[in-house]
Each structure stands twice: as C-alpha cells, then as structure tokens.
Design a protein around this motif. Structure first.
Motif, PDB file in Angstrom:
ATOM      1  N   ASN A  36       0.821  -1.225   0.000  1.00 23.55           N
ATOM      2  CA  ASN A  36       0.000   0.000   0.000  1.00 23.55           C
ATOM      3  C   ASN A  36       0.847   1.264   0.000  1.00 23.55           C
ATOM      4  N   GLY A  53      -1.754   3.124   7.940  1.00 21.44           N
ATOM      5  CA  GLY A  53      -2.084   4.339   7.211  1.00 21.44           C
ATOM      6  C   GLY A  53      -1.662   4.134   5.772  1.00 21.44           C
ATOM      7  N   ASP A 100       0.037   5.201   1.796  1.00 21.91           N
ATOM      8  CA  ASP A 100      -0.453   5.993   0.670  1.00 21.91           C
ATOM      9  C   ASP A 100      -1.827   5.506   0.212  1.00 21.91           C
ATOM     10  N   TRP A 118      -4.740   3.690   2.078  1.00 24.92           N
ATOM     11  CA  TRP A 118      -5.050   3.423   3.494  1.00 24.92           C
ATOM     12  C   TRP A 118      -5.122   1.928   3.760  1.00 24.92           C
ATOM     13  N   PRO A 124     -11.020   6.129   6.714  1.00 23.47           N
ATOM     14  CA  PRO A 124      -9.766   6.106   5.965  1.00 23.47           C
ATOM     15  C   PRO A 124      -9.302   7.513   5.600  1.00 23.47           C
ATOM     16  N   TYR A 125      -8.065   7.796   5.871  1.00 29.85           N
ATOM     17  CA  TYR A 125      -7.405   9.081   5.598  1.00 29.85           C
ATOM     18  C   TYR A 125      -7.878  10.216   6.508  1.00 29.85           C
ATOM     19  N   PHE A 126      -8.759   9.922   7.454  1.00 30.08           N
ATOM     20  CA  PHE A 126      -9.259  11.004   8.307  1.00 30.08           C
ATOM     21  C   PHE A 126      -9.500  10.488   9.713  1.00 30.08           C
ATOM     22  N   THR A 127      -8.726  11.036  10.668  1.00 31.42           N
ATOM     23  CA  THR A 127      -8.908  10.725  12.081  1.00 31.42           C
ATOM     24  C   THR A 127      -9.181  12.017  12.812  1.00 31.42           C
ATOM     25  N   ASP A 184      -7.040   5.883  15.853  1.00 34.50           N
ATOM     26  CA  ASP A 184      -7.108   5.002  14.696  1.00 34.50           C
ATOM     27  C   ASP A 184      -6.196   3.795  14.882  1.00 34.50           C
ATOM     28  N   ARG A 189      -3.228   3.224  13.797  1.00 30.36           N
ATOM     29  CA  ARG A 189      -1.783   3.456  13.733  1.00 30.36           C
ATOM     30  C   ARG A 189      -1.175   3.410  15.134  1.00 30.36           C
TER      31      ARG A 189
END
Length: 455
Positions: free
Chosen positions: A115, A160, A162, A164, A216-219, A225, A227
């Motif tokens: 990813n 995370g 590039d 998600w 995805p891409y927004f926390t 999240d 990570r």
C-alpha cells in the motif's frame, strides 16, 4: 459511559505462552550451523516460540536450520520480500516453497507494504486496480502454500500508508472471496506492523467499534485510529466484516516506535521505549524481569489480544557490524545490548565459541565442532537466461533427499564440506576448483541436467 471506560471494562489481562517471537538477522546470511550454535540457546532461554527469517529466491535456507528450530519448539516464519515490479516466475520459486513446507516451515509471507507508492515501480502505482494487480502477484503463491496445507501470510501493510491500509485489506479480502479462492481464505493469516508511533500501547484500543468517527485518511482530533500497537483489533474488525470470522494475525516489529528506517539510534536506548518492550514481553511470556536490586515489578498490561493473535515478534535479535540496523539489535555477538535486553536477558550468557549446545535441544550431531559450517553446497554455475530455474527443478528430488545449501557464490561454497558444481561457467576455472580443494572441500562437477549426480 465514555470510550475510555468502555475500553477499560472490555480489556482483560491475558498471559499466554506460545506467542513470543523475534525477527532474526535483517539479511539471509546467517543460516550456518555455527549460527545455530550461538543463537539457539539464547532463543530457548528467552522462551521464543517463533523466529522470523528472511529468504531470497536464489538460495535456500538449509533444512538443518529449519528442522533444528522446530525440534527446539520454535516455529520458523519465512518472509519473501519480493519486488512488486518483477514478481518471480512460479517455476523459479515453487521448489523453494515446497521444500520449506516439507521441512516444517508452515508459515510463509510474501511481499511487503504493497500500500506504499515506493513499493511499486515508477508508473505502476498510478495504474488502475492496484489491489487487483497486487493480488495477481500474491494469490498464485498463496494458493501454492495453502494447497500444501500450510499458512500463506498476507504482507504487512504500512499503517495508514499511501493507500489506506484498512481499505486495502478490505478490498483485498473482498476480491479473494469474489475470485472464489476458498482454499486461500481458509488458510490465510494477516501480517501487521505493531508499531507504537510513539504513542501509548492503548492507542486505538477497541478498534472501529469504539472509534466510529475514524475514516480512511481522516482521524478526528477527538478520535483514534489503527496506527498503533492495537492495529490487530482494526484488522480483525475488517476480517469479521468481510468474512464473518476472524483471521489469524502475526504482529511484526512489535513495540517499535516506527519503521526501522525511520528510527533514531538513541530512541531504542531511551527509558520510555525500554518500558514499552518490557511491558509487552512480560505480558507475552508471563515472566518477571530480574534486575540487580531484586525483582522488577511491572503491572500486568491490560491487553485484550484475542486468540487469533498468533505471535508477537520483536525486532531485532541481532545484526552484523556493518548493518544499518546494528544499533537496533537486542544482542551483539550474543551479548545483551539495549536497556530492555539487559533486564530481560540478564542471566543469559552466550556459549563459548567451541562449546556444544545441550544435545537434548536437538540432534547433537548438528552442533559438532565445525570446520565447514555448510555440509553440502550446490553451486549453480550457469545462471544465464533463467537456466538455473530449470536446473533447480531438475535437482528437486536430490535436494529433498540431501538438503544442501544452494547458491551462486564461490565464497559460500568454500565454507562447505562438499561442493557440487552444476553446469559450466567461464568464471569457474581450474584455479577455482583448486582453491575449493585447498580449503578441504570435496568437489564434484556435473552437467546441467544433473544426470551424473550420485543419488
């Protein structure tokens, strides 16, 4: 009730043996009997149940290394970090995979962090259907492993990333199901990088059920999240949503603050990192940590890891002096180095160079005094135009019977008691044969088809 209260109430302390693992060296060069003589007693003393070992497609890990680990109660977890831009031909890699499984290595992982843009060749990332193109590479290998009744392991994603990671995983599982690859799904395990991202090990605990605002891409600033160390809960939620059941998960590089390439040398020597690793080690093993002034008391971590978490693998057992990961290693030449290692392995003493390992651990013949650490080496002389893959396939019955090390290196061949040269090459001259003989090697040379090989 708040999210934090919900998470605490659902977390139960759990101490379970059988999950402790380590990443071995960050290369493919430490599989001799001498390496076993040094590292096997240390792994046994640590209570290791898993060892993550790397393989390339041009040289097999010797059977004696794999079987000795198994005899000591340590499961090999083999990683093939293959290039996504140029996946290996099946006829090239299949003999290796089949041999590993035959020797008892039942968990094999292919590729790494698909990813990430940097994992793909220039232009490959921008093409459509990234997940499908990844699966076109991964599934033939996974199917080969699954049909041999072993466990194919999905590559660990960049948390995370590039693309998600949880979205990539969801799309991949859905596609495998849509393709009707039930043989793979029934055996499939997931890999997960359990980095802390320099946060508490409680970060993200409870998964998406407790953090429903995360996307995805927004926390959101008020949310958490995947990570973090609790990444396994987020991956299990994806598996449950797609497959209606959990998947086994293998935690890799557990407790590191980030990817090894993004860690400053002083970070792993800091007290904060040592506390994280010792806490995780105490949970995984159930052992108290002995220090100079008595017993180091640590509160049992409230980790609610499910049974599906098969292993928690710590980075890094050891590394060579010229390795960029040298300062991240738990041990240097068998001696504890990092602060947490000095607590965990305080009473471990590396065996003397000429010592024998306790024969009850394994066959004592494995640990005889070694003049030639490799017993038998097959030197593939003609590696032009892919001909060595054909050679390897023809030699597979001999390989299965005699378990040699296989490669292209004259330097490695000189470490063997017996060398079988397959094919001809302008680089292998009479002087080369004389050099091998002077080192004490028994040398024989056969044709490409192996017809003259004594079985």
């Amino acid at each position: 009730m708040t999210n934090q209260e919900n998470r605490n109430s659902s977390s139960q302390p759990l101490t379970r043996s059988g999950r402790l693992g380590f990443h071995y060296f960050p290369d493919t060069l430490h599989y001799t009997e001498r390496d076993l003589q040094l590292w096997l007693p240390i792994l046994v003393e640590l209570g290791a149940n898993w060892l993550v070992i790397r393989s390339d497609t041009g040289r097999a890990i010797p059977e004696s290394f794999i079987t000795t680990l198994k005899q000591a109660g340590i499961n090999p977890f083999i990683q093939f970090n293959l290039p996504l831009g140029k996946p290996p031909a099946m006829e090239e890699i299949s003999p290796l995979i089949e041999s590993y499984i035959h020797w008892g290595a039942m968990h094999i992982q292919f590729y790494d962090r698909p990813n990430l843009r940097s994992s793909w060749p220039a232009g490959g990332w921008a093409q459509q259907d990234l997940v499908e193109r990844f699966l076109d590479r991964f599934l033939p290998l996974a199917d080969l492993v699954a049909r041999a009744n072993a466990v194919p392991v999905m590559p660990a994603f960049e948390p995370g990333g590039d693309f998600w990671d949880t979205a990539f995983l969801r799309n991949a599982l859905q596609s495998i199901e849509r393709r009707g690859m039930s043989s793979v799904l029934s055996k499939l395990a997931l890999g997960a990088y359990a980095w802390t991202f320099r946060r508490s090990i409680d970060w993200g605990a409870g998964g998406p059920e407790y953090w429903p605002d995360t996307r995805p891409y927004f926390t959101p600033s008020s949310s958490q999240d995947q990570r973090g160390f609790r990444i396994y809960q987020w991956y299990q939620a994806v598996a449950a949503a797609v497959l209606q059941r959990p998947c086994p998960v293998f935690l890799l590089q557990a407790g590191l603050p980030a990817h090894p390439d993004r860690i400053k040398p002083e970070e792993l020597a800091a007290g904060e990192h040592a506390a994280v690793i010792k806490e995780l080690y105490t949970w995984v093993t159930g052992k108290e940590l002995v220090v100079e002034k008595g017993v180091e008391t640590l509160p049992p971590p409230q980790l609610d890891m499910p049974e599906e978490v098969e292993a928690c693998n710590f980075w890094l057992l050891s590394a060579d002096k010229n390795s960029p990961y040298r300062e991240q290693a738990w041990f240097h030449e068998g001696n504890p180095r990092l602060p947490h290692t000095q607590s965990i392995a305080k009473n471990i003493t590396p065996p003397a160079a000429d010592a024998f390992v306790n024969p009850t651990i394994s066959n004592d013949t494995v640990f005889k005094r070694i003049q030639h650490p490799i017993s038998h080496y097959i030197l593939l002389a003609n590696c032009q135009h892919g001909s060595w893959e054909t050679q390897l396939a023809r030699l597979l019955p001999f390989i299965n019977q005699n378990h040699p090390t296989i490669g292209f290196s004259i330097e490695e061949a000189a470490l063997a008691g017996k060398v079988t040269i397959v094919g001809k090459s302008p680089y292998i001259t009479a002087d080369t044969l004389a050099r091998l003989t002077r080192t004490g090697c028994q040398v024989e040379q056969i044709g490409d088809d192996g017809t003259n090989l004594a079985m």
